[in-house]
Motif scaffolding. Sequence first.
Motif, PDB file in Angstrom:
ATOM      1  N   LYS A 152       0.813  -1.213   0.000  1.00  0.00           N
ATOM      2  CA  LYS A 152       0.000   0.000   0.000  1.00  0.00           C
ATOM      3  C   LYS A 152       0.848   1.266   0.000  1.00  0.00           C
ATOM      4  CE  LYS A 152      -3.769  -2.364   2.404  1.00  0.00           C
ATOM      5  NZ  LYS A 152      -4.628  -2.395   3.618  1.00  0.00           N
ATOM      6  N   VAL A 153       2.131   1.096  -0.193  1.00  0.00           N
ATOM      7  CA  VAL A 153       3.029   2.258  -0.229  1.00  0.00           C
ATOM      8  C   VAL A 153       3.222   2.698  -1.675  1.00  0.00           C
ATOM      9  CG1 VAL A 153       5.321   3.137   0.292  1.00  0.00           C
ATOM     10  CG2 VAL A 153       4.235   1.527   1.853  1.00  0.00           C
ATOM     11  N   ASN A 154       2.833   3.936  -1.972  1.00  0.00           N
ATOM     12  CA  ASN A 154       3.094   4.482  -3.291  1.00  0.00           C
ATOM     13  C   ASN A 154       4.550   4.942  -3.341  1.00  0.00           C
ATOM     14  OD1 ASN A 154       2.933   5.958  -5.830  1.00  0.00           O
ATOM     15  ND2 ASN A 154       2.837   7.790  -4.556  1.00  0.00           N
ATOM     16  N   THR A 155       5.383   4.113  -3.968  1.00  0.00           N
ATOM     17  CA  THR A 155       6.788   4.450  -4.175  1.00  0.00           C
ATOM     18  C   THR A 155       6.968   4.746  -5.653  1.00  0.00           C
ATOM     19  OG1 THR A 155       7.473   2.975  -2.377  1.00  0.00           O
ATOM     20  CG2 THR A 155       9.179   3.665  -3.922  1.00  0.00           C
ATOM     21  N   SER A 156       6.865   6.001  -6.022  1.00  0.00           N
ATOM     22  CA  SER A 156       6.957   6.377  -7.437  1.00  0.00           C
ATOM     23  C   SER A 156       7.715   7.693  -7.575  1.00  0.00           C
ATOM     24  CB  SER A 156       5.559   6.507  -8.046  1.00  0.00           C
ATOM     25  OG  SER A 156       4.831   7.570  -7.443  1.00  0.00           O
ATOM     26  N   PHE A 157       8.237   7.918  -8.759  1.00  0.00           N
ATOM     27  CA  PHE A 157       8.969   9.153  -9.016  1.00  0.00           C
ATOM     28  C   PHE A 157       9.064   9.395 -10.513  1.00  0.00           C
ATOM     29  CE2 PHE A 157      11.952   5.650  -8.461  1.00  0.00           C
ATOM     30  CZ  PHE A 157      12.775   5.741  -9.577  1.00  0.00           C
ATOM     31  N   VAL A 158       9.394  10.627 -10.876  1.00  0.00           N
ATOM     32  CA  VAL A 158       9.550  11.015 -12.278  1.00  0.00           C
ATOM     33  C   VAL A 158      10.953  11.576 -12.471  1.00  0.00           C
ATOM     34  CG1 VAL A 158       8.745  12.531 -14.124  1.00  0.00           C
ATOM     35  CG2 VAL A 158       7.090  11.518 -12.544  1.00  0.00           C
ATOM     36  N   PRO A 159      11.771  10.934 -13.289  1.00  0.00           N
ATOM     37  CA  PRO A 159      13.126  11.454 -13.547  1.00  0.00           C
ATOM     38  C   PRO A 159      13.120  12.501 -14.647  1.00  0.00           C
ATOM     39  CG  PRO A 159      12.850   9.333 -14.621  1.00  0.00           C
ATOM     40  CD  PRO A 159      11.569   9.607 -13.877  1.00  0.00           C
ATOM     41  N   ASP A 160      14.041  13.433 -14.548  1.00  0.00           N
ATOM     42  CA  ASP A 160      14.169  14.464 -15.580  1.00  0.00           C
ATOM     43  C   ASP A 160      14.797  13.884 -16.839  1.00  0.00           C
ATOM     44  OD1 ASP A 160      14.222  16.881 -16.887  1.00  0.00           O
ATOM     45  OD2 ASP A 160      16.032  17.583 -15.901  1.00  0.00           O
ATOM     46  N   ALA A 161      15.744  12.961 -16.669  1.00  0.00           N
ATOM     47  CA  ALA A 161      16.421  12.317 -17.798  1.00  0.00           C
ATOM     48  C   ALA A 161      16.637  10.845 -17.470  1.00  0.00           C
ATOM     49  CB  ALA A 161      17.752  13.007 -18.077  1.00  0.00           C
ATOM     50  N   LEU A 162      16.869  10.063 -18.517  1.00  0.00           N
ATOM     51  CA  LEU A 162      17.012   8.615 -18.340  1.00  0.00           C
ATOM     52  C   LEU A 162      18.467   8.156 -18.393  1.00  0.00           C
ATOM     53  CD1 LEU A 162      14.045   7.272 -20.522  1.00  0.00           C
ATOM     54  CD2 LEU A 162      14.060   8.027 -18.142  1.00  0.00           C
ATOM     55  N   ASP A 163      19.396   9.105 -18.392  1.00  0.00           N
ATOM     56  CA  ASP A 163      20.806   8.750 -18.549  1.00  0.00           C
ATOM     57  C   ASP A 163      21.286   7.769 -17.476  1.00  0.00           C
ATOM     58  OD1 ASP A 163      20.228  11.614 -19.473  1.00  0.00           O
ATOM     59  OD2 ASP A 163      22.075  11.149 -20.561  1.00  0.00           O
ATOM     60  N   TYR A 164      20.938   8.039 -16.215  1.00  0.00           N
ATOM     61  CA  TYR A 164      21.401   7.172 -15.138  1.00  0.00           C
ATOM     62  C   TYR A 164      20.723   5.799 -15.210  1.00  0.00           C
ATOM     63  CZ  TYR A 164      24.071  10.725 -12.567  1.00  0.00           C
ATOM     64  OH  TYR A 164      25.005  11.651 -12.177  1.00  0.00           O
ATOM     65  N   LEU A 165      19.443   5.790 -15.563  1.00  0.00           N
ATOM     66  CA  LEU A 165      18.738   4.516 -15.705  1.00  0.00           C
ATOM     67  C   LEU A 165      19.351   3.697 -16.841  1.00  0.00           C
ATOM     68  CD1 LEU A 165      15.066   5.752 -15.249  1.00  0.00           C
ATOM     69  CD2 LEU A 165      16.339   4.297 -13.676  1.00  0.00           C
ATOM     70  N   HIS A 166      19.778   4.381 -17.903  1.00  0.00           N
ATOM     71  CA  HIS A 166      20.427   3.695 -19.019  1.00  0.00           C
ATOM     72  C   HIS A 166      21.795   3.146 -18.610  1.00  0.00           C
ATOM     73  CE1 HIS A 166      22.016   2.726 -22.937  1.00  0.00           C
ATOM     74  NE2 HIS A 166      22.969   3.640 -22.809  1.00  0.00           N
ATOM     75  N   THR A 273      15.231  14.272 -10.226  1.00  0.00           N
ATOM     76  CA  THR A 273      14.145  13.301 -10.095  1.00  0.00           C
ATOM     77  C   THR A 273      13.303  13.698  -8.888  1.00  0.00           C
ATOM     78  OG1 THR A 273      15.438  11.505 -11.077  1.00  0.00           O
ATOM     79  CG2 THR A 273      13.622  10.870  -9.646  1.00  0.00           C
ATOM     80  N   LEU A 274      11.989  13.563  -9.003  1.00  0.00           N
ATOM     81  CA  LEU A 274      11.113  13.923  -7.882  1.00  0.00           C
ATOM     82  C   LEU A 274       9.988  12.906  -7.748  1.00  0.00           C
ATOM     83  CD1 LEU A 274       9.908  17.393  -6.760  1.00  0.00           C
ATOM     84  CD2 LEU A 274       8.189  15.609  -7.132  1.00  0.00           C
ATOM     85  N   GLY A 275       9.677  12.573  -6.495  1.00  0.00           N
ATOM     86  CA  GLY A 275       8.578  11.664  -6.228  1.00  0.00           C
ATOM     87  C   GLY A 275       7.725  12.143  -5.073  1.00  0.00           C
ATOM     88  N   VAL A 276       6.448  11.815  -5.097  1.00  0.00           N
ATOM     89  CA  VAL A 276       5.532  12.062  -3.977  1.00  0.00           C
ATOM     90  C   VAL A 276       5.112  10.704  -3.458  1.00  0.00           C
ATOM     91  CG1 VAL A 276       3.332  13.066  -3.274  1.00  0.00           C
ATOM     92  CG2 VAL A 276       4.737  14.218  -5.015  1.00  0.00           C
ATOM     93  N   LEU A 277       5.484  10.417  -2.218  1.00  0.00           N
ATOM     94  CA  LEU A 277       5.310   9.077  -1.677  1.00  0.00           C
ATOM     95  C   LEU A 277       4.433   9.102  -0.427  1.00  0.00           C
ATOM     96  CD1 LEU A 277       8.499   9.579  -2.693  1.00  0.00           C
ATOM     97  CD2 LEU A 277       8.524   7.111  -2.409  1.00  0.00           C
ATOM     98  N   PHE A 278       3.529   8.131  -0.333  1.00  0.00           N
ATOM     99  CA  PHE A 278       2.610   8.055   0.787  1.00  0.00           C
ATOM    100  C   PHE A 278       2.008   6.649   0.838  1.00  0.00           C
ATOM    101  CE2 PHE A 278       0.534   9.814  -2.944  1.00  0.00           C
ATOM    102  CZ  PHE A 278      -0.597   9.007  -3.100  1.00  0.00           C
ATOM    103  N   ILE A 279       1.315   6.363   1.932  1.00  0.00           N
ATOM    104  CA  ILE A 279       0.637   5.077   2.107  1.00  0.00           C
ATOM    105  C   ILE A 279      -0.825   5.248   1.726  1.00  0.00           C
ATOM    106  CG2 ILE A 279      -0.014   3.281   3.741  1.00  0.00           C
ATOM    107  CD1 ILE A 279       2.456   4.048   5.401  1.00  0.00           C
ATOM    108  N   HIS A 280      -1.305   4.431   0.814  1.00  0.00           N
ATOM    109  CA  HIS A 280      -2.712   4.503   0.399  1.00  0.00           C
ATOM    110  C   HIS A 280      -3.505   3.336   0.992  1.00  0.00           C
ATOM    111  CE1 HIS A 280      -2.143   1.256  -2.580  1.00  0.00           C
ATOM    112  NE2 HIS A 280      -0.987   1.835  -2.849  1.00  0.00           N
ATOM    113  N   GLU A 281      -4.788   3.405   0.905  1.00  0.00           N
ATOM    114  CA  GLU A 281      -5.640   2.338   1.468  1.00  0.00           C
ATOM    115  C   GLU A 281      -5.976   1.322   0.388  1.00  0.00           C
ATOM    116  OE1 GLU A 281      -9.032   3.919   3.450  1.00  0.00           O
ATOM    117  OE2 GLU A 281      -7.848   5.202   4.767  1.00  0.00           O
TER     118      GLU A 281
END
Length: 281
Positions: A152-166, A273-281
């Motif tokens: 139930k934990v929203n662990t998500s984020f949006v990266p500005d670029a994919l260079d590090y993921l690559h 990179t930025l994420g908003v994380l919280f516990i959902h029901e």
Amino acid sequence: MKIKITADSTCDLSPELIERYNVGILPLSVIMGEKVYKDGIDIKPTDIFSFVKENGVLPKSSAPSVEEYTEYFKRCLEDCDTVIHINISSKASVSHENAATAAKSFDGKVYAVDSYALSTGQGLLVLKACDLVAEGKKPQEIVDTIMSLRDKVNTSFVPDALDYLHKGGRCSLAALMGAKVLKLHPMIDMKDGKLYAKKKYMGGIERCIKNYISDLSETYHKYDNTRCFITHSSCEPEIVEKARKQVEETFSFKEVLETTAGCVVTTHCGKNTLGVLFIHE
């Protein structure tokens, strides 16, 4: 009974929160060239950016060994009766496996919990465990509750670029080039302890983060409003502030906490990179 909540450094809690909740932190290692650093102790995220820019490769990270966990738990038990240690997802690191092995040496006095999360997704479970300690819950009750909340934990984020993921092998060259040409920013989410691309946004990072937060509000109508995290890797202050304002206007969290991603997490996601994380029901 005195219960101590501890965690891997990958929970990305700020020094202020660590002190406020008296959380014990065991750092993972970051390896840059031939030097080994301790996450959150003798290395900063800006050091990661400099190393990648100069060398074109990512630093490596390393989990504490069984021996390190054993020694750490032994020290903790000098001042408490029970330790509940919350690890980064077992799908991302061998930390949990090592901690669980070490815990067997303490006759039930140490619990190793797989968060199935990372960064402040893990941190949310750490603070929830602290809340439960304050409520007077017993160790097994705390562990059972944390285990029930993992999905139930929203662990998500949006990266500005994919260079590090690559560079880390989590994004193909074709996807990297396509994202640069089309200005695509994926929403990286976590499911069953693994990261995956859930959705793609198009445009500048500020616009993408705005749409990302809007999507979160439309997806999660019911949530634990105790706290949420805005966690980022050295984002521009104005972007973070706009994200905070939107979160505060859209949700009804009692506390919106801002934290900066630690070195291990930064190694995987890169700058802005930025994420908003919280516990959902």
